[in-house]
Design an enzyme around this catalytic site. Sequence first.
Site, mmCIF file in Angstrom:
data_model
loop_
_atom_site.group_PDB
_atom_site.id
_atom_site.type_symbol
_atom_site.label_atom_id
_atom_site.label_comp_id
_atom_site.label_asym_id
_atom_site.label_seq_id
_atom_site.Cartn_x
_atom_site.Cartn_y
_atom_site.Cartn_z
ATOM 1 N N ASN A 95 -35.418 -2.682 88.090
ATOM 2 C CA ASN A 95 -34.711 -1.831 87.123
ATOM 3 C C ASN A 95 -33.894 -0.801 87.901
ATOM 4 O O ASN A 95 -34.433 -0.110 88.773
ATOM 5 C CB ASN A 95 -35.735 -1.134 86.217
ATOM 6 C CG ASN A 95 -35.084 -0.421 85.046
ATOM 7 O OD1 ASN A 95 -33.987 0.124 85.170
ATOM 8 N ND2 ASN A 95 -35.766 -0.419 83.916
ATOM 9 N N GLY A 152 -35.218 -1.561 69.955
ATOM 10 C CA GLY A 152 -35.062 -0.600 71.044
ATOM 11 C C GLY A 152 -34.432 -1.206 72.282
ATOM 12 O O GLY A 152 -34.265 -0.513 73.294
ATOM 13 N N SER A 154 -31.557 -2.474 74.813
ATOM 14 C CA SER A 154 -30.176 -2.020 75.021
ATOM 15 C C SER A 154 -29.306 -3.100 75.641
ATOM 16 O O SER A 154 -28.086 -3.005 75.607
ATOM 17 C CB SER A 154 -30.148 -0.757 75.884
ATOM 18 O OG SER A 154 -30.668 -1.011 77.161
ATOM 19 N N GLN A 155 -29.913 -4.122 76.233
ATOM 20 C CA GLN A 155 -29.136 -5.190 76.876
ATOM 21 C C GLN A 155 -29.322 -6.496 76.110
ATOM 22 O O GLN A 155 -30.460 -6.876 75.823
ATOM 23 C CB GLN A 155 -29.584 -5.387 78.332
ATOM 24 C CG GLN A 155 -29.353 -4.178 79.228
ATOM 25 C CD GLN A 155 -27.883 -3.827 79.400
ATOM 26 O OE1 GLN A 155 -26.998 -4.668 79.203
ATOM 27 N NE2 GLN A 155 -27.607 -2.576 79.744
ATOM 28 N N HIS A 159 -34.253 -10.511 78.937
ATOM 29 C CA HIS A 159 -35.032 -9.874 80.001
ATOM 30 C C HIS A 159 -36.416 -9.479 79.498
ATOM 31 O O HIS A 159 -36.559 -8.930 78.421
ATOM 32 C CB HIS A 159 -34.301 -8.641 80.553
ATOM 33 C CG HIS A 159 -33.958 -7.616 79.503
ATOM 34 N ND1 HIS A 159 -32.957 -7.806 78.583
ATOM 35 C CD2 HIS A 159 -34.477 -6.400 79.223
ATOM 36 C CE1 HIS A 159 -32.865 -6.761 77.781
ATOM 37 N NE2 HIS A 159 -33.788 -5.879 78.141
ATOM 38 N N GLN A 161 -39.694 -7.199 80.778
ATOM 39 C CA GLN A 161 -39.878 -6.111 81.751
ATOM 40 C C GLN A 161 -41.343 -5.964 82.173
ATOM 41 O O GLN A 161 -42.252 -6.314 81.421
ATOM 42 C CB GLN A 161 -39.395 -4.793 81.140
ATOM 43 C CG GLN A 161 -38.019 -4.937 80.515
ATOM 44 C CD GLN A 161 -37.385 -3.622 80.136
ATOM 45 O OE1 GLN A 161 -37.430 -2.663 80.894
ATOM 46 N NE2 GLN A 161 -36.787 -3.571 78.968
ATOM 47 N N ASN A 268 -38.998 1.754 72.047
ATOM 48 C CA ASN A 268 -39.122 0.327 72.322
ATOM 49 C C ASN A 268 -40.602 -0.014 72.492
ATOM 50 O O ASN A 268 -41.468 0.750 72.051
ATOM 51 C CB ASN A 268 -38.260 -0.061 73.527
ATOM 52 C CG ASN A 268 -38.704 0.624 74.813
ATOM 53 O OD1 ASN A 268 -39.854 1.053 74.936
ATOM 54 N ND2 ASN A 268 -37.804 0.718 75.773
ATOM 55 N N LYS A 279 -35.818 12.785 75.806
ATOM 56 C CA LYS A 279 -34.672 13.079 76.663
ATOM 57 C C LYS A 279 -34.361 14.561 76.757
ATOM 58 O O LYS A 279 -33.545 14.970 77.574
ATOM 59 C CB LYS A 279 -33.444 12.319 76.173
ATOM 60 C CG LYS A 279 -33.594 10.835 76.435
ATOM 61 C CD LYS A 279 -32.464 10.022 75.877
ATOM 62 C CE LYS A 279 -32.717 8.558 76.200
ATOM 63 N NZ LYS A 279 -31.886 7.657 75.435
HETATM 64 P P1 AMP Z 1 -33.787 4.321 75.439
HETATM 65 O O1 AMP Z 1 -33.627 5.292 74.316
HETATM 66 O O2 AMP Z 1 -33.215 2.963 75.149
HETATM 67 O O3 AMP Z 1 -33.397 4.871 76.777
HETATM 68 O O4 AMP Z 1 -35.341 4.026 75.542
HETATM 69 C C1 AMP Z 1 -36.237 5.054 75.601
HETATM 70 C C2 AMP Z 1 -37.571 4.483 75.253
HETATM 71 O O5 AMP Z 1 -38.185 3.967 76.435
HETATM 72 C C3 AMP Z 1 -38.577 5.488 74.797
HETATM 73 O O6 AMP Z 1 -38.417 5.908 73.514
HETATM 74 C C4 AMP Z 1 -39.831 4.715 74.987
HETATM 75 O O7 AMP Z 1 -40.106 3.822 73.960
HETATM 76 C C5 AMP Z 1 -39.550 3.929 76.250
HETATM 77 N N1 AMP Z 1 -40.279 4.536 77.365
HETATM 78 C C6 AMP Z 1 -41.270 5.417 77.255
HETATM 79 N N2 AMP Z 1 -41.758 5.762 78.425
HETATM 80 C C7 AMP Z 1 -41.066 5.088 79.305
HETATM 81 C C8 AMP Z 1 -41.099 5.052 80.690
HETATM 82 N N3 AMP Z 1 -41.978 5.765 81.372
HETATM 83 N N4 AMP Z 1 -40.204 4.262 81.318
HETATM 84 C C9 AMP Z 1 -39.318 3.549 80.637
HETATM 85 N N5 AMP Z 1 -39.242 3.554 79.310
HETATM 86 C C10 AMP Z 1 -40.110 4.299 78.654
HETATM 87 P P1 AMP Z 2 -33.795 -2.563 77.355
HETATM 88 O O1 AMP Z 2 -33.221 -1.201 77.116
HETATM 89 O O2 AMP Z 2 -35.173 -2.738 76.825
HETATM 90 O O3 AMP Z 2 -32.863 -3.656 76.902
HETATM 91 O O4 AMP Z 2 -33.967 -2.728 78.912
HETATM 92 C C1 AMP Z 2 -32.861 -2.792 79.782
HETATM 93 C C2 AMP Z 2 -33.254 -2.188 81.094
HETATM 94 O O5 AMP Z 2 -32.298 -2.579 82.070
HETATM 95 C C3 AMP Z 2 -33.272 -0.668 81.067
HETATM 96 O O6 AMP Z 2 -34.566 -0.225 81.424
HETATM 97 C C4 AMP Z 2 -32.225 -0.262 82.098
HETATM 98 O O7 AMP Z 2 -32.666 0.815 82.890
HETATM 99 C C5 AMP Z 2 -32.085 -1.508 82.954
HETATM 100 N N1 AMP Z 2 -30.761 -1.667 83.565
HETATM 101 C C6 AMP Z 2 -29.568 -1.247 83.081
HETATM 102 N N2 AMP Z 2 -28.567 -1.552 83.937
HETATM 103 C C7 AMP Z 2 -29.125 -2.209 84.985
HETATM 104 C C8 AMP Z 2 -28.626 -2.802 86.173
HETATM 105 N N3 AMP Z 2 -27.315 -2.765 86.503
HETATM 106 N N4 AMP Z 2 -29.495 -3.400 87.016
HETATM 107 C C9 AMP Z 2 -30.810 -3.437 86.713
HETATM 108 N N5 AMP Z 2 -31.345 -2.890 85.607
HETATM 109 C C10 AMP Z 2 -30.527 -2.278 84.743
#
Ligand code: AMP
Ligand code: AMP
Length: 314
Positions: A95, A152, A154-155, A159, A161, A268, A279
């Site tokens: 990541n 939740g 974003s991509q 994937h 995780q 998520n 945040k």
């Molecule tokens: P986003 O708003 O897409 O950046 O996702 C944020 C969400 O990531 C949070 O609301 C959690 O559900 C989840 N999250 C919580 N703790 C972690 C963590 N330590 N690392 C990565 N994601 C987390």
């Molecule tokens: P999600 O938000 O659950 O779809 O998870 C996508 C994840 O990909 C997030 O935790 C981001 O931090 C990660 N991500 C975004 N851009 C990149 C990148 N260029 N290379 C690797 N991971 C990334």
Amino acid sequence: MSFKLPEDFVKHLEDKYNRAIQDGAIIFNGDSAVSQVKEETAGESKYRFHITLLDSLKHRPEKGTEEKNPFAKPEPELTILQDYGPSQEFRLVANKFPVVPYHFLLVTKDFVSQNTPLSPHELLGAFSVLRTLKSSSKDNWFAFYNSGPESGASQPHKHIQFMTLPAQFEPYANLLANTSEPFIPSEVKEPLTDQNLPFRHFLAKLPDTQDIDQEDLTMYFASLLQRTLTTLKYNNASHISYNFIMTTSYMLMIPRSSGTYKNTLGLNSCGYNCLLLCKNKEVQDLVIDDGVLQILAACGFPNETIEEATSYHY
Ligand code: AMP
Ligand code: AMP
């Protein structure tokens, strides 16, 4: 069928991660994180949540698209394994913006939609990674998959995780899994659920065996997905969104009604694994004031068994 990882996989993962941090290829977000544990009560049960305040979430892209897609050609500095799976159809990639060290992903090489269910190969691939991590790491790893527009994610490129839990932190699912022997949920035996939790969730305890195969994993996954689809249909959802969490001991699925709480807090699978990421201070205040259980309830579906009464599943 080969999902065998190199003997020294965990060392390789750590080396790659540490080098990428030094080179600036990974932008670690956890340095300024301040965490607290909050306890909440529902019915006779107590639940603990890990709430992290992160003021400086750096460079995290909000939403990717098929065209602007970081997983189509992952950066070499982030690529942990270039080829994974019997047809070498996957990669393992770090990541780029982790909050927790060593957070990495299993990604498909070709574009596959994140809205599709996990395939037998993807399930066995993820499970094999978890088994390797379990055998050679002290940490408690889990895999998660956010699927659908309200999950939740974003991509849009597929994937799964992998992340570690905070030390000595037991999410409710660990405790729930310990209440039963393994079984594949069926018409006669429903998945495990905690009646005190205010959101619909389905847990399957996995057998304690080395030779669990992809057919077994697929049956467990399908049994949870069936219930999730029934819940979504019963609630007239116009989309298919769910969170999926897997360890070597269980699978957990949560149907989702909304990806965000009050349009402010993104949630998520981590949220449903008791890890909340805020945040800024305002978001943290919102989480503390409204309560995590209420937030999880608002972004899921009511925990009522009524839809099972019809014994109608997809
Ligand atoms: P986003 O708003 O897409 O950046 O996702 C944020 C969400 O990531 C949070 O609301 C959690 O559900 C989840 N999250 C919580 N703790 C972690 C963590 N330590 N690392 C990565 N994601 C987390
Ligand atoms: P999600 O938000 O659950 O779809 O998870 C996508 C994840 O990909 C997030 O935790 C981001 O931090 C990660 N991500 C975004 N851009 C990149 C990148 N260029 N290379 C690797 N991971 C990334």
